[in-house]
Scaffold this active site. Structure first.
Site, PDB file in Angstrom:
ATOM      1  N   LYS A 104       7.854  -6.301   4.696  1.00  0.00           N
ATOM      2  CA  LYS A 104       6.982  -7.758   4.299  1.00  0.00           C
ATOM      3  C   LYS A 104       8.051  -9.106   4.693  1.00  0.00           C
ATOM      4  CE  LYS A 104       4.745  -5.530   0.357  1.00  0.00           C
ATOM      5  NZ  LYS A 104       4.405  -5.269  -1.157  1.00  0.00           N
ATOM      6  N   LYS A 185      -2.364   5.964   1.614  1.00  0.00           N
ATOM      7  CA  LYS A 185      -2.039   5.894  -0.108  1.00  0.00           C
ATOM      8  C   LYS A 185      -3.484   5.054  -0.585  1.00  0.00           C
ATOM      9  CE  LYS A 185       0.250   4.109  -4.002  1.00  0.00           C
ATOM     10  NZ  LYS A 185       1.696   3.367  -4.188  1.00  0.00           N
ATOM     11  N   LYS A 188      -4.263  -0.348  -4.667  1.00  0.00           N
ATOM     12  CA  LYS A 188      -4.575  -1.599  -5.547  1.00  0.00           C
ATOM     13  C   LYS A 188      -4.606  -2.646  -4.832  1.00  0.00           C
ATOM     14  CE  LYS A 188      -0.477  -2.691  -8.347  1.00  0.00           C
ATOM     15  NZ  LYS A 188       0.344  -1.937  -7.931  1.00  0.00           N
TER      16      LYS A 188
END
Length: 322
Positions: A104, A185, A188
């Site tokens: 990131k 995966k 969320k």
């Protein structure tokens, strides 16, 4: 033994979060928190963060966690205070090797400094409470290992202060994958209407429809085979996690994909619908939720104070005249 874990409000909680985290938060003396400070390491909307924090805290209580074990990270100042002390004992080299920073940040424009030092905050979360075991998903293994390294180094250089924690891995629930992409995966952090993600507060008819539309594999045989049949394997592991069964053994009961999907949908709803009912009850009484979170906050403040003060003294910031 003391158990601790936190969940970052980077999106709405999923089935994977419930099976892999909430259901494993079973220590009545543990500390379980909404890691809202972690969500600030990347660009975020403050109103959405506030909303997700409240929703997540209420879901944790709805999942059956005792009120005194649940709190919001930012309500306990010791987390930020100890994080700075641990930054002063950590090395640039080890922080730059963290996978999340590489993915990131690592030279990207407008990367926040907090993303680089985030592992120190996570280490503070863990070490403040004398945590023996840390139940986390596989994507956090590296951070827990760093927390162990920091604790060992701190104890060696400044005196015995922290318990060195052990990583506790989940068996099945941590492997739950996206229904539309069973090699990834279930996250969320995906957009709220992602078709492969089951959100804990999605309407039951939406959840059933998503499962019935789940990606499967070529052929018709139902078997547990991660390489050749990732879609079917994912469904079997969801069913196993919901029913405490064995995915390999469960596969022998099915001859069609449709029958498997129907049973998976039933099993998932059997887990989620009671949770949704309790969430609705709690959300209708915000004062009661506030009181339960305040109880968790006060307990966390009391429990974290001794180790924070011990670390402050050990590093020479207080008690120098003693």
């Amino acid at each position: 033994m003391t158990s601790l874990s936190g969940i970052t409000p980077s999106g709405r909680l999923t089935l994977g979060n419930h099976l892999g985290a909430l259901r494993r938060f079973d220590d009545p003396d543990g500390f379980y928190f909404v890691a809202n400070m972690h969500a600030m390491t990347t660009r975020h909307d403050s109103r959405r963060l506030r909303t997700l924090t409240r929703e997540m805290a209420t879901l944790m209580l709805a999942a059956g966690l005792p009120p005194g074990t649940v709190f919001v990270q930012s309500d306990v100042p010791a987390h930020a205070q100890l994080a700075y002390l641990l930054e002063c004992t950590s090395y640039v080299g080890e922080l730059s090797r963290m996978i999340q920073y590489k993915e990131k940040g690592n030279g990207r424009p407008m990367t926040r400094a907090s993303l680089f030092t985030y592992p120190c905050l996570m280490a503070a979360d863990i070490l403040l409470y004398g945590t023996d075991r840390v139940p986390v998903g596989g994507d956090q293994d590296q951070h827990v290992e760093l927390a162990r390294d920091i604790a060992i180094r701190f104890n060696r250089e400044y005196g015995e202060t922290f318990v060195v924690p052990q990583l506790q891995k989940a068996a099945l629930a941590m492997r739950i994958k996206d229904l539309a992409n069973p090699t990834a995966k279930m996250s969320k952090s995906d957009v709220d209407d992602a078709v492969g993600t089951i959100r804990l507060l999605d309407p039951p008819d939406v959840i059933r429809r998503q499962i019935m539309r789940a990606v499967t594999d070529s052929g018709t045989e139902v078997r547990h085979d991660e390489e050749q049949k990732p879609g079917i394997t994912n469904l079997l592991e969801i069913l196993a996690a919901c029913t405490d069964g064995n995915p390999v053994e469960l596969a022998t009961a099915y001859t069609t994909y449709g029958a498997l999907k129907a049973d998976v949908a039933d099993a998932v709803l059997a887990v989620i619908e009671p949770l949704q009912k309790e969430y609705a009850r709690l959300a209708s009484d915000p004062g009661a939720v506030d009181a339960m979170l305040a109880e968790g906050r006060d307990r966390a403040i009391e429990a974290s104070a001794p180790r924070l003060q011990a670390a402050v003294r050990a590093m020479g910031l207080a008690g120098s005249a003693v």
